[in-house]
Design a protein around this motif. Structure first.
Motif, PDB file in Angstrom:
ATOM      1  N   LYS A   1       0.831  -1.203   0.000  1.00 41.81           N
ATOM      2  CA  LYS A   1       0.000   0.000   0.000  1.00 41.81           C
ATOM      3  C   LYS A   1       0.868   1.257   0.000  1.00 41.81           C
ATOM      4  CE  LYS A   1      -3.969  -2.051   2.394  1.00 41.81           C
ATOM      5  NZ  LYS A   1      -4.844  -1.988   3.600  1.00 41.81           N
ATOM      6  N   PHE A   2       1.970   1.200   0.744  1.00 44.25           N
ATOM      7  CA  PHE A   2       2.874   2.355   0.817  1.00 44.25           C
ATOM      8  C   PHE A   2       3.454   2.667  -0.560  1.00 44.25           C
ATOM      9  CE2 PHE A   2       6.935   4.428   1.512  1.00 44.25           C
ATOM     10  CZ  PHE A   2       6.664   5.348   2.503  1.00 44.25           C
ATOM     11  N   ASN A   3       4.010   1.652  -1.207  1.00 42.38           N
ATOM     12  CA  ASN A   3       4.673   1.853  -2.494  1.00 42.38           C
ATOM     13  C   ASN A   3       3.699   2.261  -3.591  1.00 42.38           C
ATOM     14  OD1 ASN A   3       7.248   1.219  -1.499  1.00 42.38           O
ATOM     15  ND2 ASN A   3       6.916  -0.984  -1.813  1.00 42.38           N
ATOM     16  N   SER A   4       2.458   1.761  -3.511  1.00 47.75           N
ATOM     17  CA  SER A   4       1.490   2.055  -4.569  1.00 47.75           C
ATOM     18  C   SER A   4       1.167   3.537  -4.659  1.00 47.75           C
ATOM     19  CB  SER A   4       0.203   1.251  -4.346  1.00 47.75           C
ATOM     20  OG  SER A   4      -0.468   1.687  -3.166  1.00 47.75           O
ATOM     21  N   GLU A   5       1.281   4.259  -3.550  1.00 51.07           N
ATOM     22  CA  GLU A   5       0.962   5.687  -3.543  1.00 51.07           C
ATOM     23  C   GLU A   5       2.132   6.555  -4.002  1.00 51.07           C
ATOM     24  OE1 GLU A   5      -1.964   7.109  -2.937  1.00 51.07           O
ATOM     25  OE2 GLU A   5      -2.880   5.124  -2.693  1.00 51.07           O
ATOM     26  N   LEU A   6       3.311   5.965  -4.133  1.00 47.31           N
ATOM     27  CA  LEU A   6       4.484   6.756  -4.522  1.00 47.31           C
ATOM     28  C   LEU A   6       4.934   6.488  -5.952  1.00 47.31           C
ATOM     29  CD1 LEU A   6       6.659   6.548  -1.267  1.00 47.31           C
ATOM     30  CD2 LEU A   6       4.988   8.284  -1.937  1.00 47.31           C
TER      31      LEU A   6
ATOM     32  N   ALA B   1       0.552   7.786   1.250  1.00 44.02           N
ATOM     33  CA  ALA B   1       1.225   6.492   1.371  1.00 44.02           C
ATOM     34  C   ALA B   1       1.243   6.007   2.819  1.00 44.02           C
ATOM     35  CB  ALA B   1       2.655   6.611   0.835  1.00 44.02           C
TER      36      ALA B   1
ATOM     37  N   LYS C   1      -2.495   5.302   4.068  1.00 47.06           N
ATOM     38  CA  LYS C   1      -3.058   4.075   3.495  1.00 47.06           C
ATOM     39  C   LYS C   1      -2.367   2.838   4.046  1.00 47.06           C
ATOM     40  CE  LYS C   1      -4.342   2.062  -0.976  1.00 47.06           C
ATOM     41  NZ  LYS C   1      -4.326   2.262  -2.461  1.00 47.06           N
ATOM     42  N   SER C   2      -1.041   2.903   4.179  1.00 41.90           N
ATOM     43  CA  SER C   2      -0.291   1.725   4.636  1.00 41.90           C
ATOM     44  C   SER C   2      -0.545   1.401   6.102  1.00 41.90           C
ATOM     45  CB  SER C   2       1.207   1.944   4.413  1.00 41.90           C
ATOM     46  OG  SER C   2       1.683   3.022   5.200  1.00 41.90           O
TER      47      SER C   2
ATOM     48  N   LYS D   1      12.993   2.760  -2.287  1.00 44.54           N
ATOM     49  CA  LYS D   1      12.508   3.479  -3.475  1.00 44.54           C
ATOM     50  C   LYS D   1      13.505   4.551  -3.925  1.00 44.54           C
ATOM     51  CE  LYS D   1       8.351   4.339  -4.386  1.00 44.54           C
ATOM     52  NZ  LYS D   1       8.179   3.278  -5.406  1.00 44.54           N
TER      53      LYS D   1
END
Length: 217
Positions: A90-95, A187, A190-191, A129
């Motif tokens: 979830k964290f990576n999907s927002e970035l 991010a 959501k995470s 990232k």
């Protein structure tokens, strides 16, 4: 006979018959009183038993309610004590596709049970990232100055006293623009399955994003 004539014996017999009659009356009255007292005693005993049964039912009900309340309190306490975990996906999907800021600061409340862990997880994900951050740069949130005594230390950075706050010089910026600060706020929120908080702090250098990790909401 026995020196008594017939009239004397008649008197004796009548006297004994009178005594017997009186005794019979006394026995009858005594029997009635005893029966009445026995019934009253039995009634009172039944009432006491019924009262004890009722009290027992109420006690069992109160005990059950108390046990239920205690179980609920333990559950709520476990929820409060549970450590927050950052979901990497979830964290990576927002970035995705978001340009990294020039620098990132991560501050955490040292008295918080899981703030350091949350800060560390966020730092690792940012490092993966290739965002500009190093684990060695994690910083404890310093105690507020004397004039802020009694206020949460987070307020000196314009951050929320609970949850995670993201701050930058211009905060969200253009509503239509996905800034690094805004993307990072989404991010983290959501995470952690929690809402994010974003604010502006003009004291923060241009291009820098500050993350403040406070205790769980």
């Amino acid at each position: 006979m026995f020196g008594l004539d017939l009239d004397a014996w008649n008197v004796v017999m009548v006297s004994f018959l009178g005594v017997a009659a009186i005794a019979a009356v006394v026995v009858g009255i005594s029997t009635a009183v005893i029966i009445k007292l026995q019934k009253q005693s039995e009634l009172e005993s039944n009432e006491r038993i019924a009262s004890l049964v009722t009290q027992g039912d109420e006690l069992r009900k109160d005990t059950a309610e108390a046990n239920k309340g205690a179980a609920q309190a333990r559950l709520e306490l476990q929820k409060l004590q549970a450590w927050r975990m950052v979901n990497p996906e979830k964290f990576n999907s927002e970035l995705v596709g978001v340009e990294a800021p020039t620098s990132i600061e991560i501050l955490y409340v040292p008295e918080c049970s899981d703030c350091f862990m949350v800060a560390g997880m966020i730092a690792v994900l940012l490092k993966d990232k290739n965002w500009p951050y190093s684990l060695s740069e994690l910083k404890k949130l310093q105690s507020p100055p004397d004039w802020m005594k009694g206020f949460p230390a987070t307020l000196q950075h314009r951050a929320n006293p609970t949850g995670v706050s993201v701050l930058s010089k211009t905060a969200a910026g253009n509503p239509q623009e996905m800034t690094p600060a805004k993307a990072l706020m989404f991010a983290i929120g959501k995470s952690l399955d929690a809402g994010g908080f974003i604010a502006a702090d003009e004291a923060i250098p241009d291009g820098t994003v500050r993350v403040v990790i406070a205790p769980k909401i």
